[in-house]
Design a protein around this motif. Structure first.
Motif, short mmCIF file in Angstrom:
data_model
loop_
_atom_site.label_atom_id
_atom_site.label_comp_id
_atom_site.label_asym_id
_atom_site.label_seq_id
_atom_site.Cartn_x
_atom_site.Cartn_y
_atom_site.Cartn_z
N PRO A 170 0.92 -1.36 0.07
CA PRO A 170 0.01 0.05 -0.07
C PRO A 170 0.93 1.47 -0.16
O PRO A 170 0.10 2.26 -0.54
CB PRO A 170 -0.68 -0.05 1.22
CG PRO A 170 -1.04 -1.43 1.59
CD PRO A 170 0.34 -2.14 1.20
N ALA A 171 2.04 1.20 0.62
CA ALA A 171 2.91 2.63 0.65
C ALA A 171 2.91 3.18 -0.54
O ALA A 171 3.28 4.14 -0.81
CB ALA A 171 4.16 2.11 1.59
N ALA A 218 -9.63 -6.83 -1.50
CA ALA A 218 -8.69 -7.05 -0.23
C ALA A 218 -7.46 -5.92 -0.30
O ALA A 218 -6.96 -5.69 1.05
CB ALA A 218 -8.12 -8.55 -0.65
N PHE A 219 -7.13 -5.67 -1.41
CA PHE A 219 -6.06 -4.62 -1.26
C PHE A 219 -6.52 -3.20 -0.76
O PHE A 219 -5.48 -2.82 -0.07
CB PHE A 219 -5.11 -4.60 -2.65
CG PHE A 219 -3.87 -4.31 -2.75
CD1 PHE A 219 -2.80 -5.18 -2.72
CD2 PHE A 219 -3.63 -2.92 -2.65
CE1 PHE A 219 -1.53 -4.75 -2.61
CE2 PHE A 219 -2.16 -2.31 -2.72
CZ PHE A 219 -1.31 -3.45 -2.46
N ARG A 223 -6.95 -3.33 2.98
CA ARG A 223 -5.67 -3.03 3.84
C ARG A 223 -4.94 -1.85 3.41
O ARG A 223 -4.12 -1.52 4.27
CB ARG A 223 -4.83 -4.69 3.48
CG ARG A 223 -5.01 -5.24 4.45
CD ARG A 223 -5.61 -6.67 3.71
NE ARG A 223 -5.87 -7.66 4.54
CZ ARG A 223 -7.15 -8.50 4.38
NH1 ARG A 223 -7.85 -8.32 3.45
NH2 ARG A 223 -7.53 -9.34 5.06
N GLU A 248 -7.54 0.80 5.90
CA GLU A 248 -8.12 0.58 7.20
C GLU A 248 -7.47 1.20 8.36
O GLU A 248 -8.14 1.63 9.22
CB GLU A 248 -8.44 -0.71 7.23
CG GLU A 248 -7.24 -1.64 7.61
CD GLU A 248 -7.59 -3.35 7.77
OE1 GLU A 248 -8.90 -3.35 7.95
OE2 GLU A 248 -6.67 -4.05 7.88
N ASP A 249 -6.22 1.46 8.14
CA ASP A 249 -5.59 2.08 9.30
C ASP A 249 -5.17 3.37 9.17
O ASP A 249 -4.30 3.99 9.86
CB ASP A 249 -4.33 0.91 9.70
CG ASP A 249 -4.81 -0.19 10.62
OD1 ASP A 249 -5.73 0.06 11.18
OD2 ASP A 249 -3.89 -1.07 10.48
N GLU A 250 -5.54 3.91 7.81
CA GLU A 250 -4.86 5.30 7.64
C GLU A 250 -6.01 6.18 8.15
O GLU A 250 -7.38 5.99 8.27
CB GLU A 250 -4.77 5.40 6.00
CG GLU A 250 -3.93 4.55 5.46
CD GLU A 250 -2.31 4.81 5.87
OE1 GLU A 250 -2.30 6.04 6.20
OE2 GLU A 250 -1.52 3.94 5.58
#
Lengths: 91, 716
Positions: free
Chosen positions: B356-357, B374-375, B378, B381-383
């Motif tokens: 993701p980065a 799915a990509f 991920r 979700e935490d951003e």
């Protein structure tokens, strides 16, 4: 944290973050590949492991995918990368 | 050098004009002064006009100076042509304006001269500026490439320096051009023609190498076997005698694509014609038969599908570059990240995005992002902060993107993804953007209906079989043609977008001599995964006697890794004496599933059943029987669950579910509303936020009995 403690910590994160069943840290061999052969983790695991390591160690992974493949190759490689990143910060 | 010479010329011209003005001033001759506007027009006519002959045109020079991206724009030829026209228009303007200025000198009085040169000329100039600006915006909006499908390309279809693909970020400027593509295809064709194989397995990580090889195979009229799975066992199974194997993955017994493409130059030859309806592309999927299954596809349908996507979203594609995190061996990845951009002349990214980065670096230009749910999940979700992408367009396919993730994607990446529904057999057939509702809109010309079981049937030009294709997806169809998906009807499940038949995994397990019987089921808690219940054969029981469970799991996982991708390998294993089944021999799926579900161990003789579970929240039901020792010693006349027991239970459940340790001495708070009496069915809900846990006891009716908090040592 010395290298052995770091590796143990990484293994614990692998097991807890990926919810691996029946595996204890000592079952994971430092030099064995995490993906493909060896532990046989998949691409989703790679994503989740990256997030968990980022959370725990506050490190970031590069935007270059080939580098990341290298860092995620094994527990040894991860430990080396994390400690290098950490040292880079304290300097 | 050329520029500085021009600068000198320009300086001389300006000097000449200034001198003229000075002479006029000094001599006081108003007559000379009145020629001044005409001279200025003449000067600009020369300045602009000469660039029409020597190029690049004056307007293009100005534009490229202001916007550096024009130099590497896929449309720079078109932009240059437009700028040349604008330069021409300005030249005409200078001629007309200059002529009037000249004529006005010979007027009776200076009134007209002053009015025209002092006012009208400026208004005309302003109008021309504004007019051109409006026209430019319209032209920019309609700036698009040409759609030239792979099967129809010729060497002269595009300019030799037009960009086919790029590496990293687009503005890094590392490109492969049309000329490179033509040159590398020539090398590849020479290689293929020197080999007698008529069928080739193709697997290639690098999208450029991939398409060079793909195109060359078709141009040489070879059949292509596309597979994402190149495990030796799988290749052995599909590689019949006479089939070649091309990859850039250094697989055993394969031909290295990189060695050919980077090999000695073979010149540039014309692209041989491809008959789209005669192409044969076998795409491997996991079929319901339990054996690797190939779906035969043709470029004809692919290109029809592309043409629709371009007619629908072409204006979005043509404003952007394409980057993808989807494997091009699967139909959606193939069509959207390579075949379509190539045909539309849109530069595509050579390397797949694997973490993701990488998205965060793509802020240099505007991109179409080809993704899977799915990509995306991920990635976002935490951003909490937007990536700052430049008006991206995001496509996703291969699985359901929940509206929650879609919304979060919109927040973080700046676009609510367009979902495409399709399959290997059908390619893309419908789309939706869930902010506008969950219904799918079929692609143009796709005719949909239902079979007797309620499964979707599609007939469309993108499907070669005129009878259409019957999916295993249950649907509800609305009168306006849109439809809702209701789940799958057979044994094929999707694990993080990978389609897999559980029967196939079971068959493979059963083939192993150490296995007597097996049952594989799809599970979903934190993520989707497969779980396997295995009955060992006598040989297996003997082999694994005394082994740790981990070792047995690893044995079967590496055995299956020979046939399947890592993502579908079972993650949880149970070894049973027999697979639970009913009298009719039908397997009790629910009972088998329960074997893998997370369990909360009994606490002081109280058993718990999980009611609901999420990543950071769990609720369990229980009832503490009167016999339970929690009541001993407390209030013998009126038994109820004491605070210490309520804490103990909540802490033990939290420790088990969230895998944390809660210290004995810790800040703990509790607030009572009602006493919990023996044998009363209760619901305990625990949610966690970092290291803080909140719990509440309530009954089925929702009445709250108590609530409190405690802290764990580590954060979840």
């Amino acid at each position: 944290m010395n290298m052995d403690e770091l590796k143990l910590e990484i293994k614990k994160i692998i097991i807890s973050a990926l919810e691996l069943e029946d595996i204890k840290p000592e079952n994971i061999v430092d030099s064995e590949p995490l993906f493909g052969a060896g532990l046989g983790l998949d691409s989703i695991d790679a994503l989740e492991l990256g997030i968990a390591l980022k959370k725990r160690f506050g490190i970031s992974f590069s935007a270059e995918s080939s580098d990341n493949r290298k860092h995620f190759a094994s527990v040894d490689a991860l430990a080396a990368y994390i400690s290098a990143q950490k040292n880079g910060e304290t300097k | 050098m050329a520029w500085s010479q021009k600068r000198i010329k320009t300086a001389l011209c300006i000097g000449f004009l200034v001198c003229g003005g000075l002479v006029a001033l000094v001599t006081g001759s108003a007559r000379i002064l009145t020629f001044y506007p005409a001279l200025v027009n003449l000067f600009f006519l020369v300045l602009f006009g000469h660039t029409l002959f020597v190029g690049p045109s004056m307007v293009y020079r100005f534009a490229a100076l202001k916007d550096k991206s024009i130099a590497i724009s896929p449309y720079r030829k078109k932009i240059a042509a437009y700028c040349r026209k604008v330069t021409l228009v300005w030249c005409c303007f200078f001629i007309v304006n200059g002529s009037i200025a000249l004529l006005s000198v010979f007027g009776e009085t200076y009134r007209f001269w002053a009015l025209y040169n002092g006012c009208i000329a400026y208004i005309l100039m302003g109008l021309l500026f504004v007019g051109e600006y409006i026209v430019r915006k319209v032209v920019q909006k309609n700036m698009k490439g040409d759609f030239i499908p792979l099967t129809q390309i010729k060497l002269n279809s595009r300019d030799m320096d037009s960009i086919v693909c790029y590496q990293g970020r687009y503005t890094d400027g590392v490109f492969k051009t049309w000329q490179d593509f033509a040159r590398d295809c020539t090398k590849m064709r020479h290689f293929l023609m020197a080999h007698k194989e008529t069928q080739w397995i193709l697997n290639c990580e690098d999208c450029y190498y991939f398409y060079v090889t793909f195109a060359s195979l078709l141009q040489c009229r070879k059949e292509i076997l596309l597979t994402a799975n190149i495990t030796p066992e799988f290749i052995k199974e599909i590689r019949l005698p006479g089939i070649g194997f091309l990859t850039d993955q250094k697989a055993p017994d394969s031909t290295d694509i990189a060695a050919i493409v980077e090999g000695p130059d073979a010149g540039i030859e014309e692209f041989p014609a491809i008959e789209a309806s005669e192409t044969r592309i076998h795409m491997y999927t996991s079929g319901s038969t339990g054996h690797p299954k190939a779906v035969l596809q043709r470029m004809k349908e692919f290109e029809e599908d592309n043409a629709f996507v371009i007619s629908k979203w072409g204006h979005e594609f043509w404003k952007r570059k394409v980057c993808s995190c989807v494997n091009q061996h699967h139909i959606y990845g193939l069509l959207f990240s390579v075949v379509l951009p190539f045909a539309a002349g849109i530069p595509f990214r050579r390397n797949r995005i694997t973490i993701p980065a990488e998205f965060k670096s793509l802020t240099d230009d505007s991109y179409v992002i080809v993704a899977v749910p799915a990509f995306l999940k991920r990635t976002v979700e935490d951003e909490t902060e937007s990536f700052g992408l430049k008006s991206p367009v995001i496509f996703t396919s291969g699985g359901v993107l929940t509206p929650d993730v879609a919304r979060k994607t919109d927040e973080i990446m700046g676009f609510w993804p367009i979902e495409v529904y399709g399959s290997t057999e059908t390619s893309g057939i419908a789309y939706r953007q869930s902010k506008n509702g969950l219904e799918w809109t079929p692609f143009d010309n796709a005719e949909i209906s239902q079979n007797a079981e309620g499964c979707l049937i599609i007939r469309s030009p993108y499907i070669s079989d005129p009878a259409g294709f019957e999916t295993a997806d249950l649907v509800e169809i609305f009168p306006d043609g849109r439809f809702l998906l209701k789940g799958r009807s057979d044994s094929i499940v999707k694990i993080e977008e990978k389609r897999i038949s559980v029967t196939e995994v079971e068959n493979r397990l059963n083939q192993n001599p150490y296995v007597k019987d097996s049952c594989v089921i799809a599970m979903e808690d934190r993520r989707q995964y497969l779980a396997a219940a295995v009955v060992l054969s006598p040989a297996g029981a003997e082999k694994f006697a005394g082994a740790e469970k981990f070792e047995i799991n690893q044995y079967f996982r590496s055995y299956l890794a020979g046939f399947f991708e890592a993502v579908v390998l079972p993650r949880k294993w149970r070894y049973l004496d027999a697979i639970p089944q009913n009298a009719m021999g039908k397997r009790k799926k629910a009972e088998i599933k329960a074997l893998f579900e997370k369990k909360i161990e009994d606490i002081h003789g109280i058993s718990f059943a999980i009611k609901e579970q999420e990543e950071k929240k769990i609720s369990v039901t229980f009832s503490a029987p009167e016999s339970c020792d929690f009541y001993d010693g407390h209030f013998p006349e009126q038994k109820f669950l004491p605070a210490v027991a309520q804490f103990h239970i909540a802490v033990k459940v939290a420790e088990q579910y969230f895998k944390v340790a809660v210290p004995l001495v810790e800040t703990r708070r509790i607030k009572f509303s009602h006493p919990i009496l023996p044998d009363r069915p209760m619901i305990l809900t625990i949610s966690c936020d970092g290291s803080k846990f909140q719990f509440a006891y309530s009954d089925e009716a929702g009445k709250e009995y108590s609530k409190g908090t405690f802290f764990s040592k580590e954060t979840v």
